[in-house]
Design a protein around this motif. Structure first.
Motif, PDB file in Angstrom:
ATOM      1  N   ALA A   1       0.826  -1.209   0.000  1.00 48.52           N
ATOM      2  CA  ALA A   1       0.000   0.000   0.000  1.00 48.52           C
ATOM      3  C   ALA A   1       0.859   1.257   0.000  1.00 48.52           C
ATOM      4  CB  ALA A   1      -0.938  -0.007   1.206  1.00 48.52           C
ATOM      5  N   SER A   2       1.911   1.270   0.806  1.00 52.05           N
ATOM      6  CA  SER A   2       2.768   2.453   0.869  1.00 52.05           C
ATOM      7  C   SER A   2       3.495   2.664  -0.463  1.00 52.05           C
ATOM      8  CB  SER A   2       3.760   2.332   2.025  1.00 52.05           C
ATOM      9  OG  SER A   2       4.652   1.257   1.840  1.00 52.05           O
ATOM     10  N   TYR A   3       3.902   1.561  -1.104  1.00 51.35           N
ATOM     11  CA  TYR A   3       4.556   1.688  -2.405  1.00 51.35           C
ATOM     12  C   TYR A   3       3.624   2.322  -3.431  1.00 51.35           C
ATOM     13  CZ  TYR A   3       6.229   0.571  -7.034  1.00 51.35           C
ATOM     14  OH  TYR A   3       6.606   0.684  -8.352  1.00 51.35           O
ATOM     15  N   GLN A   4       2.399   1.842  -3.497  1.00 57.00           N
ATOM     16  CA  GLN A   4       1.469   2.369  -4.496  1.00 57.00           C
ATOM     17  C   GLN A   4       1.277   3.869  -4.332  1.00 57.00           C
ATOM     18  OE1 GLN A   4      -2.226   0.244  -4.967  1.00 57.00           O
ATOM     19  NE2 GLN A   4      -1.247  -1.770  -4.895  1.00 57.00           N
ATOM     20  N   ASN A   5       1.165   4.305  -3.096  1.00 49.33           N
ATOM     21  CA  ASN A   5       0.962   5.735  -2.857  1.00 49.33           C
ATOM     22  C   ASN A   5       2.214   6.541  -3.153  1.00 49.33           C
ATOM     23  OD1 ASN A   5      -1.846   6.378  -1.424  1.00 49.33           O
ATOM     24  ND2 ASN A   5      -1.198   4.336  -0.801  1.00 49.33           N
ATOM     25  N   ALA A   6       3.374   6.009  -2.807  1.00 44.39           N
ATOM     26  CA  ALA A   6       4.629   6.717  -3.070  1.00 44.39           C
ATOM     27  C   ALA A   6       4.895   6.790  -4.569  1.00 44.39           C
ATOM     28  CB  ALA A   6       5.773   6.015  -2.356  1.00 44.39           C
ATOM     29  N   ALA A   7       4.625   5.703  -5.292  1.00 46.86           N
ATOM     30  CA  ALA A   7       4.847   5.706  -6.734  1.00 46.86           C
ATOM     31  C   ALA A   7       3.929   6.698  -7.428  1.00 46.86           C
ATOM     32  CB  ALA A   7       4.633   4.299  -7.287  1.00 46.86           C
ATOM     33  N   GLN A   8       2.679   6.771  -6.977  1.00 47.64           N
ATOM     34  CA  GLN A   8       1.747   7.731  -7.559  1.00 47.64           C
ATOM     35  C   GLN A   8       2.181   9.162  -7.260  1.00 47.64           C
ATOM     36  OE1 GLN A   8      -1.139   6.951  -9.546  1.00 47.64           O
ATOM     37  NE2 GLN A   8      -0.668   9.102  -9.977  1.00 47.64           N
ATOM     38  N   TYR A   9       2.620   9.398  -6.022  1.00 46.41           N
ATOM     39  CA  TYR A   9       3.074  10.734  -5.643  1.00 46.41           C
ATOM     40  C   TYR A   9       4.296  11.134  -6.464  1.00 46.41           C
ATOM     41  CZ  TYR A   9       4.829  14.615  -2.829  1.00 46.41           C
ATOM     42  OH  TYR A   9       5.281  15.843  -2.416  1.00 46.41           O
ATOM     43  N   ALA A  10       5.234  10.202  -6.605  1.00 44.28           N
ATOM     44  CA  ALA A  10       6.455  10.506  -7.348  1.00 44.28           C
ATOM     45  C   ALA A  10       6.150  10.814  -8.809  1.00 44.28           C
ATOM     46  CB  ALA A  10       7.426   9.334  -7.242  1.00 44.28           C
ATOM     47  N   THR A  11       5.135  10.181  -9.359  1.00 42.32           N
ATOM     48  CA  THR A  11       4.731  10.432 -10.741  1.00 42.32           C
ATOM     49  C   THR A  11       4.143  11.837 -10.897  1.00 42.32           C
ATOM     50  OG1 THR A  11       4.273   8.072 -11.074  1.00 42.32           O
ATOM     51  CG2 THR A  11       3.281   9.618 -12.640  1.00 42.32           C
ATOM     52  N   ASP A  12       3.384  12.264  -9.906  1.00 44.07           N
ATOM     53  CA  ASP A  12       2.676  13.541  -9.984  1.00 44.07           C
ATOM     54  C   ASP A  12       3.505  14.729  -9.505  1.00 44.07           C
ATOM     55  OD1 ASP A  12       0.497  12.079 -10.854  1.00 44.07           O
ATOM     56  OD2 ASP A  12      -0.441  11.983  -8.881  1.00 44.07           O
ATOM     57  N   ARG A  13       4.437  14.491  -8.597  1.00 41.63           N
ATOM     58  CA  ARG A  13       5.179  15.585  -7.959  1.00 41.63           C
ATOM     59  C   ARG A  13       6.255  16.133  -8.887  1.00 41.63           C
ATOM     60  NH1 ARG A  13       5.128  19.594  -4.111  1.00 41.63           N
ATOM     61  NH2 ARG A  13       7.139  19.775  -3.042  1.00 41.63           N
TER      62      ARG A  13
ATOM     63  N   CYS B   1       8.181   0.987   4.274  1.00 38.69           N
ATOM     64  CA  CYS B   1       7.204   2.038   4.587  1.00 38.69           C
ATOM     65  C   CYS B   1       7.896   3.357   4.900  1.00 38.69           C
ATOM     66  CB  CYS B   1       6.323   1.602   5.757  1.00 38.69           C
ATOM     67  SG  CYS B   1       5.149   0.296   5.340  1.00 38.69           S
ATOM     68  N   VAL B   2       9.031   3.292   5.564  1.00 34.48           N
ATOM     69  CA  VAL B   2       9.796   4.513   5.846  1.00 34.48           C
ATOM     70  C   VAL B   2      10.350   5.097   4.546  1.00 34.48           C
ATOM     71  CG1 VAL B   2      11.871   5.410   6.966  1.00 34.48           C
ATOM     72  CG2 VAL B   2      10.347   3.870   8.213  1.00 34.48           C
ATOM     73  N   ASP B   3      10.855   4.241   3.653  1.00 36.64           N
ATOM     74  CA  ASP B   3      11.330   4.727   2.361  1.00 36.64           C
ATOM     75  C   ASP B   3      10.193   5.364   1.566  1.00 36.64           C
ATOM     76  OD1 ASP B   3      14.020   4.135   2.549  1.00 36.64           O
ATOM     77  OD2 ASP B   3      13.850   2.165   1.616  1.00 36.64           O
ATOM     78  N   SER B   4       9.031   4.741   1.588  1.00 37.38           N
ATOM     79  CA  SER B   4       7.889   5.305   0.864  1.00 37.38           C
ATOM     80  C   SER B   4       7.483   6.650   1.447  1.00 37.38           C
ATOM     81  CB  SER B   4       6.708   4.330   0.916  1.00 37.38           C
ATOM     82  OG  SER B   4       7.003   3.127   0.244  1.00 37.38           O
ATOM     83  N   GLN B   5       7.535   6.762   2.763  1.00 34.09           N
ATOM     84  CA  GLN B   5       7.245   8.033   3.417  1.00 34.09           C
ATOM     85  C   GLN B   5       8.259   9.085   2.976  1.00 34.09           C
ATOM     86  OE1 GLN B   5       8.043   8.212   7.646  1.00 34.09           O
ATOM     87  NE2 GLN B   5       6.291   9.547   8.017  1.00 34.09           N
ATOM     88  N   MET B   6       9.510   8.662   2.833  1.00 28.09           N
ATOM     89  CA  MET B   6      10.579   9.587   2.457  1.00 28.09           C
ATOM     90  C   MET B   6      10.382  10.121   1.046  1.00 28.09           C
ATOM     91  SD  MET B   6      13.048  10.585   4.352  1.00 28.09           S
ATOM     92  CE  MET B   6      14.704  11.253   4.422  1.00 28.09           C
ATOM     93  N   VAL B   7       9.789   9.320   0.180  1.00 31.60           N
ATOM     94  CA  VAL B   7       9.517   9.779  -1.182  1.00 31.60           C
ATOM     95  C   VAL B   7       8.636  11.028  -1.160  1.00 31.60           C
ATOM     96  CG1 VAL B   7       8.325   9.187  -3.342  1.00 31.60           C
ATOM     97  CG2 VAL B   7       9.826   7.507  -2.238  1.00 31.60           C
ATOM     98  N   PHE B   8       7.742  11.100  -0.185  1.00 30.32           N
ATOM     99  CA  PHE B   8       6.839  12.243  -0.058  1.00 30.32           C
ATOM    100  C   PHE B   8       7.531  13.483   0.505  1.00 30.32           C
ATOM    101  CE2 PHE B   8       3.778   8.916  -0.511  1.00 30.32           C
ATOM    102  CZ  PHE B   8       2.580   9.494  -0.894  1.00 30.32           C
ATOM    103  N   GLY B   9       8.750  13.338   1.000  1.00 28.99           N
ATOM    104  CA  GLY B   9       9.393  14.476   1.635  1.00 28.99           C
ATOM    105  C   GLY B   9       8.586  14.943   2.836  1.00 28.99           C
TER     106      GLY B   9
END
Length: 590
Positions: free
Chosen positions: A309-321, A408-416
């Protein structure tokens, strides 16, 4: 609100192409009625339920939490309706025997439905999970009468179950529990004591709660040899199955936790509550471990669910950000900045998480298949599979959850900075998944169990058969680069196993000092084995989906597997550097 889409294509690939489930089921008479089309329909239904019903309740459940008032616990808004729907659709009994009202699906199926629920709403999943575990213990050790009375009601979702082990002074060392079981004249027992950290100890989801309680009878031997298991219902059950009087057992309070806040974690007080012995006196721990082994695999799946779940959200955020420009030249000239996916470090974090998800999903399926073999195969195969399950359960629990927390921590880090803000939802994944490393035996305890009971105690026999299987698979591999990496990792683990067995004979501190690093070496070897199987299955297929499996395996081999060598050196360093400090050092003031 965070997104989640069940990775059905990935699941089907692991089930059908990597593990060839249809062949396994057709070769197993008890499972011959199952086919991939039926399973695919089951997965689609669970995907819909997880995404449409459970996911919207995840954040609201975290914000509202479970509550206690006047000695009764209530779950967050929407949970009761969701559980009723879940139970009515037969999900509680998905893997249960048909004679108890279940659907008879193997663990290879429920491992995937469990992942979806853990991804969408881990707090919700804990309620039926404990029920299923309680039923497994009862099915193995309870009398026929007890089974007939309790199992259909729990599997139908009318009632639920718990396991009550831990006490304020007794966690890992259950041999020192104080809960007492005094015989009554009618053959029942009066159970008195306090249990803590009881998941689903009280709630409003079901009509009754069946507690499985560890306690000691008056003449019980000291230590774990004197533990017995008892059924203690919230409401006493009449002979006809109807509910009778309230038993004097109830929640004293609920814990205020870092995460999984919608799961009611209760302090449970037993005040001469009526209980019924399960099996024989002083054999309760064996019954409970039937439950614990399944629960420990489930904790690994909890980690996988959060990581997915965290990966999916981080990947989507990284695509849009949009942030900055690519170091190799502008990639989106029509936009004010490039997507952060152009930055190698962002990709590193996402690929680490994705690699963990792929390997963990395959490994969970592998252990699930071994569990199915212990249930449905011939006696010799059952025994071998049971040994394999015993060896790999600590890996499934500890390594998968350690790596999931990192993911999950790495995925959180993608969001800054946005990853630290509640409205994005990824900080909840970090808080919720942290417990998976702690409960059902901390990961440190799992590592001790692996290196102590499952490795040194039998002279590495379990390890030897596992490594022999991996080498046999490697011998037929076509991808030479994957084969070489896999065999090198196997050789390292084999040498470390010989080292720790010898060191344990010379110094009793050596196994414990090496335990965590040895477990991680073992986990990395197991992930390499899973990627080897993935590569072999994907290489004969056409299309980007399958080619990306191979490319991800290359990332794992070059950027993740090298951790194995560092962990091996830590094991080789021995215990002296850890144990040489005086105890006073740790409390001395500078």
């Amino acid at each position: 609100m965070p997104i989640y889409n069940a990775p059905l294509q990935d699941m089907r690939f692991i089930l059908n192409d990597v593990f060839k489930a249809d062949e396994f089921w057709q070769a197993t008479p008890e499972l011959a009625h199952i086919d991939s089309e039926t399973v695919s329909a089951i997965l689609e239904q669970m995907a819909k339920f997880s995404q449409d019903v459970l996911l919207p309740l995840n954040r609201t459940g975290d914000e509202e939490g479970a509550k206690i008032e006047n000695g009764a616990v209530s779950t967050p808004k929407g949970f009761k309706e969701a559980f009723t729907s879940y139970a009515n659709d037969g999900w509680v009994g998905l893997g249960a025997d048909e004679q108890w009202g279940g659907q008879g699906m193997p663990k290879m199926v429920s491992v995937m439905t469990d992942e979806m629920i853990f991804s969408a709403n881990p707090s919700f999943m804990l309620y039926p999970l404990l029920s299923v575990g309680a039923c497994m213990a009862l099915n193995s050790y309870a009398s026929q009468e007890q089974k007939e009375l309790y199992l259909p009601k729990i599997y139908s979702g009318e009632w639920s179950g718990t396991m009550c082990l831990t006490e304020p002074h007794a966690g890992t060392d259950l041999g020192i529990i104080k809960t007492k079981a005094i015989p009554n004249e009618d053959g029942s027992y009066a159970i008195s004591g306090t249990k803590i950290f009881i998941t689903g100890g009280d709630h409003d989801l079901t009509q009754n709660i069946i507690h499985l309680v560890l306690a000691k009878t008056p003449d019980a031997p000291a230590g774990s040899r004197g533990i017995s298991l008892f059924i203690v219902p919230k409401f006493l059950v009449n002979e006809d199955g109807s509910l009778g009087d309230r038993n004097p057992v109830g929640p004293g309070s609920i814990e205020h936790k870092m995460g999984i806040k919608a799961s009611a974690t209760c302090v449970m007080n037993f005040d001469s509550a009526k209980g019924y012995l399960v099996g024989k006196e002083n054999e309760g721990l064996a019954a409970m471990f039937v439950m614990m082994n399944y629960e420990r695999l489930s904790m690994g799946i909890q980690g996988l669910g959060a990581s997915e779940a965290s990966y999916q959200n981080a990947a989507q955020y990284a695509t849009d950000r949009l942030q900055g420009r690519s170091a190799t030249g502008v990639k989106s000239p029509e936009k004010p900045a490039d997507s952060i996916l152009v930055h190698p470090d962002v990709r590193r974090m996402l690929l680490k998480t994705k690699a963990h998800n792929e390997a963990a999903r395959a490994f969970a399926m592998y252990v699930a298949q071994q569990l199915d073999m212990t249930k449905y195969s011939d006696a010799e195969t059952k025994a071998k599979a049971a040994d394999r399950v015993a060896l790999l359960t600590p890996i499934a629990k500890a390594f998968l959850t350690d790596k999931a927390f990192e993911a999950c921590v790495d995925s959180q880090m993608v969001f800054g900075g946005h990853g630290y803000i509640r409205e994005w939802g990824v900080e909840q994944y970090v808080r919720d998944v942290r417990i998976a490393q702690i409960y059902e035996g901390t990961n440190g305890v799992q590592a001790q169990d692996l290196i102590g009971r499952k490795v040194t105690k039998n002279g590495g026999a379990f390890v030897a058969t596992y490594l022999a299987e991996i080498r046999e698979f490697a011998a037929s591999m076509k991808a030479e680069w994957m084969k070489v990496s896999l065999l090198n990792s196997v050789n390292t683990l084999e040498a470390l196993t010989t080292l720790v067995i010898a060191a344990s004979k010379a110094n009793a501190d050596e196994p414990n000092a090496a335990a965590i690093d040895y477990l991680h070496v073992f986990g990395l070897v197991s992930y390499a084995y899973m990627f080897a199987r993935i590569v072999e299955a994907a290489s004969v297929k056409e299309g980007a989906f399958y080619q990306n499996k191979v490319e991800l395996a290359k990332f794992f081999v070059t950027r993740i597997l090298p951790e194995l060598d560092a962990r091996a050196k830590m094991v080789q360093s021995g215990s002296a550097v850890i144990m040489s400090f005086d105890q006073g050092y740790f409390t001395a003031q500078s």
